[in-house]
Design a protein around this motif. Structure first.
Motif, PDB file in Angstrom:
ATOM      1  N   TYR A  43      11.386  10.111   4.515  1.00  0.00           N
ATOM      2  CA  TYR A  43      10.161  10.907   4.443  1.00  0.00           C
ATOM      3  C   TYR A  43       9.002  10.080   4.993  1.00  0.00           C
ATOM      4  O   TYR A  43       9.079   8.860   5.080  1.00  0.00           O
ATOM      5  CB  TYR A  43       9.862  11.348   3.003  1.00  0.00           C
ATOM      6  CG  TYR A  43       9.666  10.195   2.052  1.00  0.00           C
ATOM      7  CD1 TYR A  43       8.394   9.700   1.791  1.00  0.00           C
ATOM      8  CD2 TYR A  43      10.745   9.592   1.414  1.00  0.00           C
ATOM      9  CE1 TYR A  43       8.206   8.625   0.926  1.00  0.00           C
ATOM     10  CE2 TYR A  43      10.571   8.528   0.553  1.00  0.00           C
ATOM     11  CZ  TYR A  43       9.304   8.062   0.312  1.00  0.00           C
ATOM     12  OH  TYR A  43       9.128   6.999  -0.537  1.00  0.00           O
ATOM     13  N   LYS A  45       5.671   8.177   4.851  1.00  0.00           N
ATOM     14  CA  LYS A  45       5.013   7.445   3.767  1.00  0.00           C
ATOM     15  C   LYS A  45       3.504   7.369   3.950  1.00  0.00           C
ATOM     16  O   LYS A  45       2.814   6.828   3.115  1.00  0.00           O
ATOM     17  CB  LYS A  45       5.566   6.020   3.703  1.00  0.00           C
ATOM     18  CG  LYS A  45       7.000   5.952   3.257  1.00  0.00           C
ATOM     19  CD  LYS A  45       7.545   4.567   3.323  1.00  0.00           C
ATOM     20  CE  LYS A  45       6.881   3.653   2.343  1.00  0.00           C
ATOM     21  NZ  LYS A  45       7.510   2.341   2.233  1.00  0.00           N
ATOM     22  N   GLU A  48       0.833   2.724   7.167  1.00  0.00           N
ATOM     23  CA  GLU A  48       1.001   1.357   6.670  1.00  0.00           C
ATOM     24  C   GLU A  48       1.085   0.417   7.854  1.00  0.00           C
ATOM     25  O   GLU A  48       1.488   0.815   8.950  1.00  0.00           O
ATOM     26  CB  GLU A  48       2.288   1.219   5.840  1.00  0.00           C
ATOM     27  CG  GLU A  48       2.206   1.872   4.480  1.00  0.00           C
ATOM     28  CD  GLU A  48       3.316   1.393   3.575  1.00  0.00           C
ATOM     29  OE1 GLU A  48       3.536   0.171   3.510  1.00  0.00           O
ATOM     30  OE2 GLU A  48       3.935   2.247   2.931  1.00  0.00           O
ATOM     31  N   THR A  64       7.817  -2.155   7.132  1.00  0.00           N
ATOM     32  CA  THR A  64       6.563  -2.381   6.419  1.00  0.00           C
ATOM     33  C   THR A  64       6.650  -3.734   5.722  1.00  0.00           C
ATOM     34  O   THR A  64       7.721  -4.342   5.653  1.00  0.00           O
ATOM     35  CB  THR A  64       6.305  -1.292   5.355  1.00  0.00           C
ATOM     36  OG1 THR A  64       7.287  -1.423   4.321  1.00  0.00           O
ATOM     37  CG2 THR A  64       6.355   0.109   5.967  1.00  0.00           C
ATOM     38  N   HIS A  67       9.481  -4.150   2.992  1.00  0.00           N
ATOM     39  CA  HIS A  67      10.921  -4.150   3.284  1.00  0.00           C
ATOM     40  C   HIS A  67      11.529  -5.475   2.831  1.00  0.00           C
ATOM     41  O   HIS A  67      10.990  -6.535   3.109  1.00  0.00           O
ATOM     42  CB  HIS A  67      11.153  -3.951   4.780  1.00  0.00           C
ATOM     43  CG  HIS A  67      12.590  -3.790   5.136  1.00  0.00           C
ATOM     44  ND1 HIS A  67      13.184  -2.557   5.203  1.00  0.00           N
ATOM     45  CD2 HIS A  67      13.550  -4.698   5.434  1.00  0.00           C
ATOM     46  CE1 HIS A  67      14.454  -2.716   5.531  1.00  0.00           C
ATOM     47  NE2 HIS A  67      14.704  -4.005   5.674  1.00  0.00           N
TER      48      HIS A  67
END
Length: 108
Positions: A43, A45, A48, A64, A67
């Motif tokens: 999806y 987010k 970022e 990101t 992770h």
């Protein structure tokens, strides 16, 4: 970003997985080795900051700061101090999970 499917050996664009709206198989590293798991539907987010991580072998992944990467000292995020020079575990060879072969790990 492409996601590896351990059942077929394909690498599928995350956008395609999101459009399908279905859970999908992934290969996860566990304390007992690699295992097949079903991931949730991808999806959006929001916005970022993204980081491109490149291994010595030239493999790249865009992630990101949250992770997680497996290092010799445990799981580490960029936001927690992962930086150039850290050793990372990586799946080598990527055989389909149902082929009977098992990928190995090595420092990347």
């Amino acid at each position: 970003t492409r996601i590896y499917n351990p059942d077929t050996g394909e690498q599928i664009a995350v956008e395609e997985l999101m459009d399908r709206g279905e859970r999908h198989p992934v290969l996860a590293l566990t304390p007992s080795g690699f295992r097949r798991f079903m991931a949730e539907v991808p999806y959006l987010k929001g916005v970022e900051r993204l980081y491109r991580v490149t291994t010595e072998s030239g493999r790249q992944v865009t992630v990101t700061g949250q992770h997680r990467f497996l290092t010799p000292t445990g799981w580490l995020r960029i936001d927690d101090g992962l930086h150039e020079g850290h050793s990372l575990a990586s799946a080598e060879g990527h055989p389909p999970f149902n082929s009977g072969e098992r990928p190995s790990t090595r420092g990347a």
